[in-house]
Design a protein around this motif. Structure first.
Motif, mmCIF file in Angstrom:
data_model
loop_
_atom_site.group_PDB
_atom_site.id
_atom_site.type_symbol
_atom_site.label_atom_id
_atom_site.label_comp_id
_atom_site.label_asym_id
_atom_site.label_seq_id
_atom_site.Cartn_x
_atom_site.Cartn_y
_atom_site.Cartn_z
ATOM 1 N N ALA A 191 0.824 -1.210 0.000
ATOM 2 C CA ALA A 191 0.000 0.000 0.000
ATOM 3 C C ALA A 191 0.860 1.262 0.000
ATOM 4 C CB ALA A 191 -0.924 -0.004 1.219
ATOM 5 N N ASP A 192 1.930 1.254 0.774
ATOM 6 C CA ASP A 192 2.800 2.425 0.853
ATOM 7 C C ASP A 192 3.597 2.618 -0.430
ATOM 8 O OD1 ASP A 192 2.883 4.370 2.787
ATOM 9 O OD2 ASP A 192 4.799 3.737 3.610
ATOM 10 N N THR A 193 3.904 1.524 -1.113
ATOM 11 C CA THR A 193 4.567 1.635 -2.416
ATOM 12 C C THR A 193 3.682 2.391 -3.392
ATOM 13 O OG1 THR A 193 5.782 -0.434 -2.078
ATOM 14 C CG2 THR A 193 5.503 0.315 -4.349
ATOM 15 N N ALA A 194 2.388 2.111 -3.357
ATOM 16 C CA ALA A 194 1.450 2.825 -4.224
ATOM 17 C C ALA A 194 1.427 4.316 -3.883
ATOM 18 C CB ALA A 194 0.055 2.221 -4.089
ATOM 19 N N THR A 195 1.515 4.641 -2.597
ATOM 20 C CA THR A 195 1.524 6.046 -2.177
ATOM 21 C C THR A 195 2.742 6.780 -2.717
ATOM 22 O OG1 THR A 195 0.334 5.509 -0.139
ATOM 23 C CG2 THR A 195 1.532 7.590 -0.181
ATOM 24 N N PHE A 196 3.918 6.188 -2.521
ATOM 25 C CA PHE A 196 5.137 6.823 -3.013
ATOM 26 C C PHE A 196 5.160 6.884 -4.534
ATOM 27 C CE2 PHE A 196 6.974 6.106 1.243
ATOM 28 C CZ PHE A 196 7.645 7.311 1.415
ATOM 29 N N ALA A 197 4.679 5.831 -5.189
ATOM 30 C CA ALA A 197 4.644 5.829 -6.649
ATOM 31 C C ALA A 197 3.760 6.951 -7.167
ATOM 32 C CB ALA A 197 4.150 4.477 -7.157
ATOM 33 N N ALA A 198 2.603 7.148 -6.533
ATOM 34 C CA ALA A 198 1.701 8.223 -6.951
ATOM 35 C C ALA A 198 2.370 9.587 -6.782
ATOM 36 C CB ALA A 198 0.407 8.160 -6.140
ATOM 37 N N LEU B 106 5.622 10.277 -6.770
ATOM 38 C CA LEU B 106 6.722 10.454 -7.718
ATOM 39 C C LEU B 106 6.211 10.638 -9.146
ATOM 40 C CD1 LEU B 106 9.255 7.850 -6.288
ATOM 41 C CD2 LEU B 106 9.432 10.341 -6.187
ATOM 42 N N VAL B 107 5.144 9.940 -9.503
ATOM 43 C CA VAL B 107 4.563 10.121 -10.845
ATOM 44 C C VAL B 107 3.982 11.524 -10.975
ATOM 45 C CG1 VAL B 107 2.686 9.392 -12.362
ATOM 46 C CG2 VAL B 107 4.134 7.675 -11.269
ATOM 47 N N ALA B 108 3.271 11.989 -9.955
ATOM 48 C CA ALA B 108 2.728 13.350 -9.977
ATOM 49 C C ALA B 108 3.858 14.378 -10.071
ATOM 50 C CB ALA B 108 1.891 13.594 -8.722
ATOM 51 N N ASN C 189 7.780 18.065 -15.760
ATOM 52 C CA ASN C 189 7.819 18.138 -17.222
ATOM 53 C C ASN C 189 6.915 19.232 -17.771
ATOM 54 O OD1 ASN C 189 9.648 16.027 -17.506
ATOM 55 N ND2 ASN C 189 8.042 14.469 -17.551
ATOM 56 N N ALA C 190 5.864 19.604 -17.032
ATOM 57 C CA ALA C 190 4.930 20.618 -17.509
ATOM 58 C C ALA C 190 5.334 22.035 -17.108
ATOM 59 C CB ALA C 190 3.527 20.328 -16.970
ATOM 60 N N THR C 191 6.423 22.170 -16.353
ATOM 61 C CA THR C 191 6.835 23.493 -15.860
ATOM 62 C C THR C 191 8.125 23.910 -16.554
ATOM 63 O OG1 THR C 191 5.885 22.937 -13.708
ATOM 64 C CG2 THR C 191 7.358 24.845 -13.805
ATOM 65 N N PRO C 192 8.068 24.958 -17.374
ATOM 66 C CA PRO C 192 9.259 25.338 -18.160
ATOM 67 C C PRO C 192 10.403 25.904 -17.322
ATOM 68 C CG PRO C 192 7.477 26.918 -18.459
ATOM 69 C CD PRO C 192 6.894 25.774 -17.694
ATOM 70 N N ASN C 193 10.097 26.591 -16.230
ATOM 71 C CA ASN C 193 11.160 27.220 -15.430
ATOM 72 C C ASN C 193 11.439 26.421 -14.159
ATOM 73 O OD1 ASN C 193 8.667 27.853 -14.301
ATOM 74 N ND2 ASN C 193 9.375 29.802 -13.458
ATOM 75 N N TRP C 194 11.534 25.118 -14.315
ATOM 76 C CA TRP C 194 11.769 24.257 -13.146
ATOM 77 C C TRP C 194 13.165 24.518 -12.580
ATOM 78 C CZ3 TRP C 194 8.226 21.722 -10.573
ATOM 79 C CH2 TRP C 194 8.614 20.791 -9.586
ATOM 80 N N PRO C 195 13.289 24.771 -11.278
ATOM 81 C CA PRO C 195 14.592 25.113 -10.696
ATOM 82 C C PRO C 195 15.552 23.927 -10.671
ATOM 83 C CG PRO C 195 12.772 25.816 -9.279
ATOM 84 C CD PRO C 195 12.203 24.894 -10.304
ATOM 85 N N SER D 241 7.423 17.836 0.098
ATOM 86 C CA SER D 241 6.400 16.807 0.263
ATOM 87 C C SER D 241 6.994 15.413 0.121
ATOM 88 C CB SER D 241 5.280 17.003 -0.763
ATOM 89 O OG SER D 241 4.602 18.222 -0.549
ATOM 90 N N ILE D 242 7.783 15.204 -0.930
ATOM 91 C CA ILE D 242 8.336 13.872 -1.178
ATOM 92 C C ILE D 242 9.401 13.515 -0.154
ATOM 93 C CG2 ILE D 242 9.673 12.486 -2.812
ATOM 94 C CD1 ILE D 242 8.213 13.987 -5.062
ATOM 95 N N THR D 243 10.365 14.405 0.041
ATOM 96 C CA THR D 243 11.428 14.101 1.001
ATOM 97 C C THR D 243 10.893 14.092 2.433
ATOM 98 O OG1 THR D 243 12.100 16.435 1.113
ATOM 99 C CG2 THR D 243 13.221 15.028 -0.504
#
Length: 205
Positions: free
Chosen positions: A35-42, A44-46, A52-58, A144-146
């Motif tokens: 279940a937690d793998t699905a959470t982290f996968a979601a 990281l995919v998001a 990829n959708a943000t042109p000025n990504w730092p 959020s991820i870290t």
């Protein structure tokens, strides 16, 4: 007692223990990990879609020294966890306890390195909603991820200490250390995906 009775008794004993049975506690840990793998996968995919959708990504990271050190500490802690479980299986209680606490200490070192990194980024002006390099979505995604990973690691450190103390007192056994080891290796594996996606792809040119 007849031969038939002996045969029936042996047969019922075999039938009472399925060949692929899994202890309830271990099954519960595996279900939690799935279940937690699905959470982290979601997450990281998001993150990948947002990036990829943000042109000025730092790209704020100028060195991989700190993340390489954190990765080394975490990978080493998986090895010490394995050694602790092996010692427990061999009946070496003092060795198992020692390696379990070494694993907890490595987790604390990882957390301190991570917090130091956070404080450095915050000092440069990065928050959940803004940063001096580009879109504010970077701060929200990074923390959020870290932060989710660090929360899992902190929980693992607390569990290592608690289980180690109870193992010393005889309330837990080698099976409990092995089950906790599954969780710790899961936390380690998640970090192997966080590093390339969140750190290496955001190194400054």
């Amino acid at each position: 007692m007849s031969q038939a009775d002996v045969t029936m008794g042996a047969h019922s004993g075999v039938m009472g223990r399925p060949a692929f049975s899994v202890p309830a506690k271990k099954m519960a840990m595996w279900l939690f990990i799935i279940a937690d793998t699905a959470t982290f996968a979601a997450c990281l995919v998001a993150y990948g879609f947002i990036r990829n959708a943000t042109p000025n990504w730092p790209r704020p990271f100028h060195s991989i020294t700190n993340v390489a050190l954190m990765t080394f500490v975490l990978v080493t802690s998986s090895l010490t966890m394995l050694m602790g479980v092996r010692a427990a299986r061999a009946g070496d209680k003092s060795g198992a306890l020692r390696w379990t606490f070494v694993t907890a200490a490595a987790g604390i070192i990882f957390a301190l390195l991570h917090i130091r990194e956070w404080l450095g980024l915050i000092g440069e002006g990065m928050t959940l909603f803004k940063n001096p390099w580009g879109t504010g979505l970077f701060g929200a995604s990074f923390f959020s991820i870290t932060g989710l990973h660090l929360t899992h690691l902190t929980g693992g450190v607390i569990a290592l200490i608690a289980v180690g103390i109870r193992y010393k007192g005889g309330r837990y056994n080698a099976d409990d250390l092995e089950i906790l080891g599954l969780y710790w290796h899961f936390v380690d594996m998640v970090w192997m995906f966080v590093v390339p996606l969140v750190y290496l792809l955001n190194l400054a040119h």
